[in-house]
Motif scaffolding. Structure first.
Motif, short mmCIF file in Angstrom:
data_model
loop_
_atom_site.label_atom_id
_atom_site.label_comp_id
_atom_site.label_asym_id
_atom_site.label_seq_id
_atom_site.Cartn_x
_atom_site.Cartn_y
_atom_site.Cartn_z
N UNK A 83 0.83 -1.21 0.00
CA UNK A 83 0.00 0.00 0.00
C UNK A 83 0.87 1.25 0.00
N UNK A 84 1.90 1.23 0.82
CA UNK A 84 2.78 2.39 0.93
C UNK A 84 3.38 2.75 -0.44
N UNK A 85 3.73 1.72 -1.21
CA UNK A 85 4.42 1.95 -2.48
C UNK A 85 3.47 2.21 -3.65
N UNK A 86 2.25 1.70 -3.56
CA UNK A 86 1.42 1.67 -4.77
C UNK A 86 0.07 2.37 -4.69
N UNK A 87 -0.38 2.72 -3.50
CA UNK A 87 -1.79 3.08 -3.35
C UNK A 87 -1.97 4.42 -2.65
N UNK A 88 -2.90 5.23 -3.17
CA UNK A 88 -3.34 6.45 -2.49
C UNK A 88 -4.82 6.34 -2.20
N UNK A 89 -5.27 6.99 -1.12
CA UNK A 89 -6.68 6.94 -0.75
C UNK A 89 -7.30 8.34 -0.70
N UNK A 90 -8.52 8.44 -1.23
CA UNK A 90 -9.32 9.67 -1.09
C UNK A 90 -10.59 9.27 -0.34
N UNK A 98 -7.04 18.85 10.94
CA UNK A 98 -7.71 20.15 10.87
C UNK A 98 -6.83 21.34 11.24
N UNK A 99 -5.87 21.11 12.13
CA UNK A 99 -5.05 22.23 12.60
C UNK A 99 -3.73 22.34 11.84
N UNK A 100 -3.60 21.57 10.76
CA UNK A 100 -2.45 21.74 9.87
C UNK A 100 -2.91 22.49 8.63
N UNK A 101 -1.98 23.21 8.00
CA UNK A 101 -2.35 23.88 6.76
C UNK A 101 -2.29 22.90 5.58
N UNK A 102 -2.66 23.43 4.39
CA UNK A 102 -2.77 22.56 3.22
C UNK A 102 -1.44 21.89 2.89
N UNK A 103 -0.36 22.66 2.89
CA UNK A 103 0.95 22.09 2.56
C UNK A 103 1.31 21.00 3.56
N UNK A 104 1.10 21.28 4.84
CA UNK A 104 1.46 20.29 5.86
C UNK A 104 0.65 19.00 5.71
N UNK A 105 -0.64 19.14 5.38
CA UNK A 105 -1.47 17.95 5.18
C UNK A 105 -0.98 17.12 3.99
N UNK A 106 -0.68 17.78 2.90
CA UNK A 106 -0.26 17.05 1.71
C UNK A 106 1.12 16.42 1.91
N UNK A 150 -11.41 18.66 -0.17
CA UNK A 150 -11.28 17.44 -0.97
C UNK A 150 -10.14 17.59 -1.98
N UNK A 151 -9.90 18.80 -2.49
CA UNK A 151 -8.74 19.02 -3.36
C UNK A 151 -7.45 18.73 -2.61
N UNK A 152 -7.39 19.16 -1.35
CA UNK A 152 -6.22 18.85 -0.53
C UNK A 152 -6.10 17.33 -0.38
N UNK A 153 -7.24 16.67 -0.14
CA UNK A 153 -7.26 15.21 -0.02
C UNK A 153 -6.75 14.52 -1.28
N UNK A 154 -7.11 15.07 -2.43
CA UNK A 154 -6.65 14.51 -3.71
C UNK A 154 -5.15 14.72 -3.86
N UNK A 155 -4.69 15.94 -3.54
CA UNK A 155 -3.24 16.22 -3.62
C UNK A 155 -2.46 15.28 -2.69
N UNK A 156 -3.01 15.03 -1.50
CA UNK A 156 -2.33 14.15 -0.54
C UNK A 156 -2.25 12.71 -1.07
N UNK A 157 -3.32 12.27 -1.76
CA UNK A 157 -3.30 10.92 -2.35
C UNK A 157 -2.26 10.83 -3.47
#
Ligand code: ADP
Ligand code: ADP
Length: 234
Positions: A83-90, A98-106, A150-157
């Motif tokens: 999972x670590x190597x191949x998979x992202x989750x949204x 919640x208390x981190x900014x967008x860059x920190x979350x991604x 959700x855009x942040x969530x997509x960037x993080x994935x």
């Protein structure tokens, strides 16, 4: 190129003296660069299928071959590594801190992987630009709208450059306008990044944005439907 191959897949739950066939003989292939939707009513087996594909649950019978590797033969440590190597989750509820900014979350998934701060922040900024959040990089997650979260969530994935992205009802908490924007973003990303996106939804309209819809009912794939052209151009 095939990325996910499922052969004769069964998941049978024993409930008291009854057997529940959550997956009842599923076969399909999903390819590189495809946006696939698994669509069906509540109780049809969508979550079960997603959990098997993500290696979060073991099948009762059958094969799941992802990027050439047999998932059903892996032990728990191998699955975590896989999972670590191949998979992202949204996720439907974004699952941001919640208390981190967008860059920190991604940057978080890179942090878990031991990537140095400067490099992971640069990567995070690159992916936030990709999802159209260049002006919100330093915004706290809890100060963002649902669509922005959700855009942040997509960037993080995407930030770990996974082969496969699993999205479980990703627009389930969004209004209809934002839903459209997020679906179009996912279409564009799949095209540009050539990943395989597997989205689970109960909603036929939302599933219509995928390249192919896998209709699941009572643990069986009843039909696989190609996208009608106008959905994308609309
Ligand atoms: P969906 O995600 O489409 O709503 P699920 O995959 O959650 O469907 O469930 C498919 C079927 O399997 C349902 O009949 C459900 O009740 C059953 N099921 C799912 N998980 C379990 C479990 N842990 N134990 C027993 N039955 C289960
Ligand atoms: P890490 O960020 O520690 O490297 P992994 O990359 O190994 O984590 O995998 C992501 C983890 O997130 C999975 O191991 C799993 O526990 C969890 N996870 C992801 N999606 C789901 C889901 N749909 N349901 C439950 N847990 C999930």
């Amino acid at each position: 190129t095939p990325v996910i191959r499922v052969k004769n897949l069964y998941k049978i739950y024993q409930v008291g003296t009854n057997k529940v066939y959550a997956l009842n003989g599923v076969d399909f292939t999903m390819y590189k660069g495809e946006f696939c939707a698994i669509v069906g009513p509540s109780g049809s087996g969508k979550s079960t299928l997603l959990n098997m594909l993500a290696g979060l649950e073991k099948p009762t019978k059958g094969e799941i071959i992802i990027a050439g590797k047999h998932m059903e033969r892996m032990d728990e440590n191998q699955l975590v590594q896989f999972r670590r190597e191949n998979v992202g989750f949204i996720f439907q509820s974004y699952n941001l801190l919640k208390t981190l900014n967008a860059v920190e979350n991604v940057a978080l998934p890179l942090s878990f992987r031991g990537v140095p701060k400067k490099i992971r922040n640069a990567k995070a900024e690159e992916y936030l630009k990709l999802v159209g959040l260049e002006k919100q990089m330093k915004h706290m997650a809890n100060a963002m709208s649902g669509g922005q979260q959700q855009r942040v969530g997509i960037a993080r994935a995407l930030v770990v450059n996974p082969k496969i992205i699993f999205a479980d009802e990703p627009t389930g908490n969004l209004d209809s306008k934002t839903t459209m924007e997020v679906l179009k973003l996912m279409q564009r990303i799949v095209r540009e990044q050539q990943q395989t996106l597997v989205m689970v939804t109960h909603d036929n309209y939302i599933a219509g944005f995928a390249d192919r819809q896998f209709h699941i009912v009572d643990g069986k794939i009843l039909k696989i439907e190609e996208k009608k052209k106008e959905t994308e151009e609309a």
